[in-house]
Design a protein around this motif. Structure first.
Motif, short mmCIF file in Angstrom:
data_model
loop_
_atom_site.label_atom_id
_atom_site.label_comp_id
_atom_site.label_asym_id
_atom_site.label_seq_id
_atom_site.Cartn_x
_atom_site.Cartn_y
_atom_site.Cartn_z
N ALA A 45 0.21 4.86 2.92
CA ALA A 45 -0.69 5.22 1.99
C ALA A 45 -1.08 6.89 2.15
O ALA A 45 -0.82 7.21 3.08
N SER A 62 -5.59 11.32 9.41
CA SER A 62 -5.11 10.92 7.86
C SER A 62 -4.06 12.18 7.53
O SER A 62 -3.76 12.15 6.12
N LEU A 73 0.71 -1.12 0.07
CA LEU A 73 0.01 0.11 0.03
C LEU A 73 0.87 1.30 -0.02
O LEU A 73 0.34 2.33 -0.11
N VAL A 110 -6.82 -4.12 5.76
CA VAL A 110 -5.60 -3.83 5.35
C VAL A 110 -4.78 -5.06 4.62
O VAL A 110 -4.46 -4.92 3.50
N LYS A 155 0.33 4.49 -2.24
CA LYS A 155 -0.98 4.60 -2.86
C LYS A 155 -1.97 5.63 -2.38
O LYS A 155 -2.02 6.13 -1.27
N ILE A 175 -5.49 6.72 -1.45
CA ILE A 175 -6.65 5.90 -1.08
C ILE A 175 -7.96 6.77 -0.50
O ILE A 175 -7.56 7.52 0.14
N VAL A 232 -4.03 9.04 2.43
CA VAL A 232 -5.59 8.77 2.81
C VAL A 232 -6.21 9.96 2.74
O VAL A 232 -6.09 10.90 3.51
N LEU A 238 -3.71 2.47 7.54
CA LEU A 238 -3.40 2.75 6.05
C LEU A 238 -2.14 3.70 5.86
O LEU A 238 -1.28 3.59 5.24
N LEU A 295 -8.54 2.10 11.04
CA LEU A 295 -8.23 1.81 9.61
C LEU A 295 -7.57 2.96 8.99
O LEU A 295 -6.47 2.54 8.18
N LEU A 326 -10.89 6.85 1.56
CA LEU A 326 -12.00 6.00 2.52
C LEU A 326 -13.19 6.72 2.60
O LEU A 326 -13.15 7.65 3.11
N LEU A 359 -6.38 -5.92 1.40
CA LEU A 359 -6.17 -4.99 0.33
C LEU A 359 -4.83 -5.36 -0.06
O LEU A 359 -4.61 -5.42 -1.40
#
Length: 400
Positions: free
Chosen positions: A32, A55, A2, A172, A5, A7, A34, A27, A23, A9, A175
């Motif tokens: 990632a 995030s 990840l 996670v 990436k 992402i 997010v 991530l 979560l 959410l 994914l």
């Protein structure tokens, strides 16, 4: 899997929204980027402040920012995302997604998304089992969206059964596993060697070379990012792998590297021998430090075992073996001779006569020669870019 990436959410109005905080954290920890998009009802269950703090991005809820009138562009979000995860996904949101309804920002982002979409339902048992919900789930899967199935347990209503949103660590892992299966080298075990070897003269001194290990580490990182299960056998070096899922085996001498290669190559698909292994080692190692004296010091040397040739002799059907040739003269002739003598599938040639190539540098210039003597020459590139070229060649051989 990840790392790096983008992402999105999506968080819907469910008591399971409290799991979204963990979560997001997992991530982000996985590397990632997010962006959280919440439905208006979701903010009654968990605050945007919590999710924006975790995030490190402002949480988006509405089409427009009330204070500035600025538009939260759902089309740009759909293009930006590498994946869209809706967790928790309520029965209401599943119905909207399945039928193309678009009355909030999250549903607009879903309809605009060009990336894979995953949804993790959360609802009470009877709602989950209702024919309408089952139909909507089947419809979403027929669109190519991926269900992250709910688990069983005690529900908010007090009932016990299926409908609990999957746990954040399970999401996670799901994914990462899904992404890995899509990668070029998924499920292949590959051994990479890197760095120099140090051949002890006495407890203080050694014979070595100038290899930094940069090229081998770059190859190991690239192979891991392509889904391979990588074992990196490294001589003494200050290099650190970027990919955390690489198994590292540290060695010092050529003999130790030989033992490690024999141990791990027998269960691997490929071995990429990029290490600069010493050709000679002292015949005897002094047990005490050799004192400086007037006059010269003579050290008897004996050949080390040729690791690449040994692996080439033991190579089984279906296994691949890649070697390197760092040359200063008659480059192609020497590389081809090495390719044939040591039963390699291809060899990576680089010359110290090329500016920017060789030990300790961040760049390299290579030519790949395969067992059919077909040559591919590349321009001077960063070692990360060179690693990508080498690994693509390897993926082509593995995947036919």
């Amino acid at each position: 899997m990840l790392e790096g990436k983008n992402i999105i959410l999506g968080v819907c109005g469910s008591i399971a929204a409290y799991k979204s905080a963990l979560l997001v954290r997992l991530l982000v920890k996985a590397g990632a980027h997010v962006q959280v998009v919440m439905t208006p009802d979701a903010i009654n269950f968990i605050t945007p402040l919590t999710l924006s703090t975790l995030s490190k991005k402002p949480v988006l809820v509405d089409y427009f920012k009330a204070d500035t009138g600025e538009w939260n562009n759902h089309v740009e979000l759909g293009i930006w995302a590498d994946m869209l995860i809706i967790a928790p996904a309520t029965a209401n949101t599943l119905a909207k997604m399945a039928n193309g309804l678009c009355d909030n920002l999250l549903s607009a982002v879903y309809l605009s998304a060009k990336c894979p979409v995953y949804f993790a339902p959360a609802m009470d048992l009877d709602m989950w089992l209702h024919p309408a919900t089952r139909k909507n789930v089947n419809t979403l899967q027929s669109f190519g969206n991926t269900l992250i199935a709910p688990g069983s347990g005690e529900l908010a209503s007090g009932l016990y059964g299926e409908g609990r949103m999957a746990e954040p660590d399970e999401i996670v892992d799901f994914l990462a596993s899904t992404l890995k299966k899509k990668l070029l080298l998924a499920n292949h075990k590959i051994v990479v060697t890197a760095g120099p070897t140090y051949e002890a003269i006495d407890p203080v001194r050694f014979i070595g070379n100038h290899s930094s290990g940069k090229m081998g580490f770059a190859i190991a990182d690239e192979l891991a990012s392509m889904g391979a299960s990588v074992t990196l056998i490294s001589g003494p070096t200050a290099q650190i792998s970027k990919q955390t899922n690489i198994k590292r085996v540290d060695v010092t001498s050529a003999a130790q590297m030989l033992d490690a290669c024999l141990t791990y190559y027998k269960n691997a698909k490929v071995c990429v021998m990029s290490a600069a292994v010493a050709d000679y080692t002292p015949a005897t190692i002094a047990q005490q430090k050799i004192k400086k004296k007037d006059g010269s010091l003579n050290i008897d040397l004996k050949p080390t075992v040729d690791i690449l040739k040994t692996l080439g002799q033991q190579k089984a059907d279906g296994q691949l073996l890649v070697g390197f040739a760092l040359e200063t003269n008659d480059e192609e002739l020497n590389a081809i001779n090495k390719l044939e003598r040591k039963n390699l599938d291809f060899i990576v040639l680089n010359s110290l006569n090329d500016a920017g190539a060789g030990f300790k540098k961040d760049t390299n210039k290579i030519t790949i020669i395969d067992r059919n003597l077909q040559k591919t020459t590349f321009d001077l590139k960063s070692k990360d870019a060179v690693a990508h070229d080498i690994c693509l060649k390897l993926a082509q051989l593995i995947n036919g």
